[in-house]
Design an enzyme around this catalytic site. Structure first.
Site: not given
Length: 149
Positions: A55, A83
């Site tokens: 990401e 996360c």
């Protein structure tokens, strides 16, 4: 605009990450016009960088492509629940929509754990769509970790 899932591209990035010995997570950023702006897989080992999650790399590349620190109107497809670090970066980039595959009970930051977007300190919350391509993402992760045990 017609809905088009770009999870297959994210899964391809996850498979490429696994082939490099990285945890198989992939991500793609799609612009407001539906064009793919960036794609990436995990590279934490290769780059010796704990922030080199799929990401983060995709967000950085898309920002560079748009020459902006904001990805307003963009969508992020990622194979695993982000996360807490990535969830906050998604918020800071003002990504409009987040599509993710597998849930991450151990390290997730959205539906699990600290639930980053539920806090008042979170200035932007994207629309969230989970379970997109979850079975394929889970299979990739299970196969990867089974081979290492």
């Amino acid at each position: 605009m017609e809905f088009n899932s770009h999870m297959q591209a994210a899964l391809a990035e996850a498979r490429a990450a696994a082939a490099r010995g990285e945890v198989p997570v992939g991500a793609v950023v799609i612009g407001p016009d539906g064009a793919m702006l960036a794609r990436a897989g995990n590279r934490t080992l290769e780059l010796r960088d704990p922030t080199a999650h799929a990401e983060m790399l995709a967000i950085r590349a898309a920002c560079e492509h748009l020459r902006s620190e904001r990805l307003t109107g963009c969508a992020l497809y990622v194979t695993l629940e982000p996360c807490p670090m990535c969830a906050q970066a998604i918020s800071a980039a003002r990504i409009a929509r987040l599509y993710y595959g597998a849930a991450d009970p151990k390290s997730g930051g959205i539906a699990q754990g600290p639930r980053i977007y539920s806090h008042a300190q979170c200035h932007h919350v994207p629309e969230i769509y989970d379970g997109i391509g979850a079975a394929q993402a889970e299979a990739l992760l299970k196969t990867f970790f089974a081979a290492r045990r």
